[in-house]
Design an enzyme around this catalytic site. Sequence first.
Site, PDB file in Angstrom:
ATOM      1  N   HIS A 141      86.992 136.978  93.013  1.00  0.00           N
ATOM      2  CA  HIS A 141      86.593 138.030  93.259  1.00  0.00           C
ATOM      3  C   HIS A 141      86.459 138.567  94.633  1.00  0.00           C
ATOM      4  O   HIS A 141      86.941 139.558  95.254  1.00  0.00           O
ATOM      5  CB  HIS A 141      85.126 138.550  92.575  1.00  0.00           C
ATOM      6  CG  HIS A 141      84.611 139.719  92.829  1.00  0.00           C
ATOM      7  ND1 HIS A 141      84.705 140.674  91.963  1.00  0.00           N
ATOM      8  CD2 HIS A 141      83.959 140.453  93.604  1.00  0.00           C
ATOM      9  CE1 HIS A 141      83.991 141.790  92.078  1.00  0.00           C
ATOM     10  NE2 HIS A 141      83.690 141.588  93.521  1.00  0.00           N
ATOM     11  N   GLU A 142      85.951 137.611  95.484  1.00  0.00           N
ATOM     12  CA  GLU A 142      85.799 137.699  96.944  1.00  0.00           C
ATOM     13  C   GLU A 142      87.191 137.931  97.668  1.00  0.00           C
ATOM     14  O   GLU A 142      87.426 138.636  98.349  1.00  0.00           O
ATOM     15  CB  GLU A 142      84.839 136.960  97.380  1.00  0.00           C
ATOM     16  CG  GLU A 142      83.456 136.971  97.203  1.00  0.00           C
ATOM     17  CD  GLU A 142      83.042 138.359  97.299  1.00  0.00           C
ATOM     18  OE1 GLU A 142      82.963 138.653  98.343  1.00  0.00           O
ATOM     19  OE2 GLU A 142      82.167 138.624  96.324  1.00  0.00           O
ATOM     20  N   HIS A 145      88.879 141.124  97.422  1.00  0.00           N
ATOM     21  CA  HIS A 145      88.433 142.247  98.056  1.00  0.00           C
ATOM     22  C   HIS A 145      89.171 142.020  99.586  1.00  0.00           C
ATOM     23  O   HIS A 145      89.751 142.894 100.165  1.00  0.00           O
ATOM     24  CB  HIS A 145      87.082 141.941  98.670  1.00  0.00           C
ATOM     25  CG  HIS A 145      86.053 142.596  97.537  1.00  0.00           C
ATOM     26  ND1 HIS A 145      86.099 144.015  97.041  1.00  0.00           N
ATOM     27  CD2 HIS A 145      85.104 142.060  97.002  1.00  0.00           C
ATOM     28  CE1 HIS A 145      85.270 144.181  96.140  1.00  0.00           C
ATOM     29  NE2 HIS A 145      84.203 142.942  96.243  1.00  0.00           N
ATOM     30  N   GLU A 199      85.213 147.478  93.417  1.00  0.00           N
ATOM     31  CA  GLU A 199      84.533 146.479  92.341  1.00  0.00           C
ATOM     32  C   GLU A 199      85.732 146.091  91.244  1.00  0.00           C
ATOM     33  O   GLU A 199      85.808 145.143  90.852  1.00  0.00           O
ATOM     34  CB  GLU A 199      83.114 146.864  91.957  1.00  0.00           C
ATOM     35  CG  GLU A 199      82.224 146.604  93.057  1.00  0.00           C
ATOM     36  CD  GLU A 199      82.081 145.196  93.577  1.00  0.00           C
ATOM     37  OE1 GLU A 199      81.739 144.365  92.894  1.00  0.00           O
ATOM     38  OE2 GLU A 199      82.877 145.039  94.690  1.00  0.00           O
TER      39      GLU A 199
HETATM   40 ZN   LIG Z   1      83.067 142.840  94.958  1.00  0.00          ZN
END
Ligand SMILES: [Zn+2]
Length: 275
Positions: A141-142, A145, A199
């Site tokens: 997830h990171e 980003h 997100e």
């Molecule tokens: Zn996030």
Amino acid sequence: MRALLLAMAASAALLSGCQTVETTQEGAVGVDRQQRMMVSADEVHASSAKQYSQMMAEAQKKGVLDRNAAQVQRVRAITQKLIPHTANFRPDAAKWPWEVHVVSLDEVNAWCMPAGKMAIYTGLIEKLNATDDEIAAVMGHEISHALREHARERISRQMGTQMAVGIAGALFGIGELGQGLGNMVADVTLNLPNSRTHEVEADRMGVELAARAGFDPRAAITLWEKMAKVSSGGQPPKWLSTHPSHEDRMNDLRAYSAKVMPLYQAAKSGASAGK
Ligand SMILES: [Zn+2]
């Protein structure tokens, strides 16, 4: 001083002009959105690398950097499996100066600054009793980003609105002078909440990265369930404040982790065939 730095950065951005870009290819999960940028990727990456090395030096000085060799080795093994699959979203990411450290702090937190500069806190690993699949879910997830250059996009938006930004990284005691952009990078990565759009993108790309690397993408769901449990007792995890949840997040994660299951199964059978 801060306002001046911001104004200087904003005028530099105006001189170089605003660009509309697509930072990644859409992948199996189909993330496809044009982004408006007012600062170059090179500038953001350079500032990020500098900021990160200062922060890690500070962590070292405080005796909280990579204290548990087995834990560091575990986290590195997981991120090293994820990183090659970033090429699926953007081939240039393979050449990024990827780096990960484990910081001994009680906070439930993990992040990836631009150009692949990552950290995970012992609080996340220990309080969640995180499995390898769950650590892969957080880091996937990171990393997503960073691949989508969400920090650069958020800084561009701040420049556009000339919004003031808070002081970054009090935790690491970062000085303020002469590092306007670096502070902004740290601020948007560590302190300010991500938008819902960002997100959703990081969730979807994150499960794909995990699946391709042979981690069970459904761990993203158990990870959020554990986060919610931790937050029910007292202070909510830092990670939840920078990664705001929304009602349909779990449904989206269920749908997208199901969608990438074939990639996970292919990765698993590929791995066992290679043994
Ligand atoms: Zn996030």
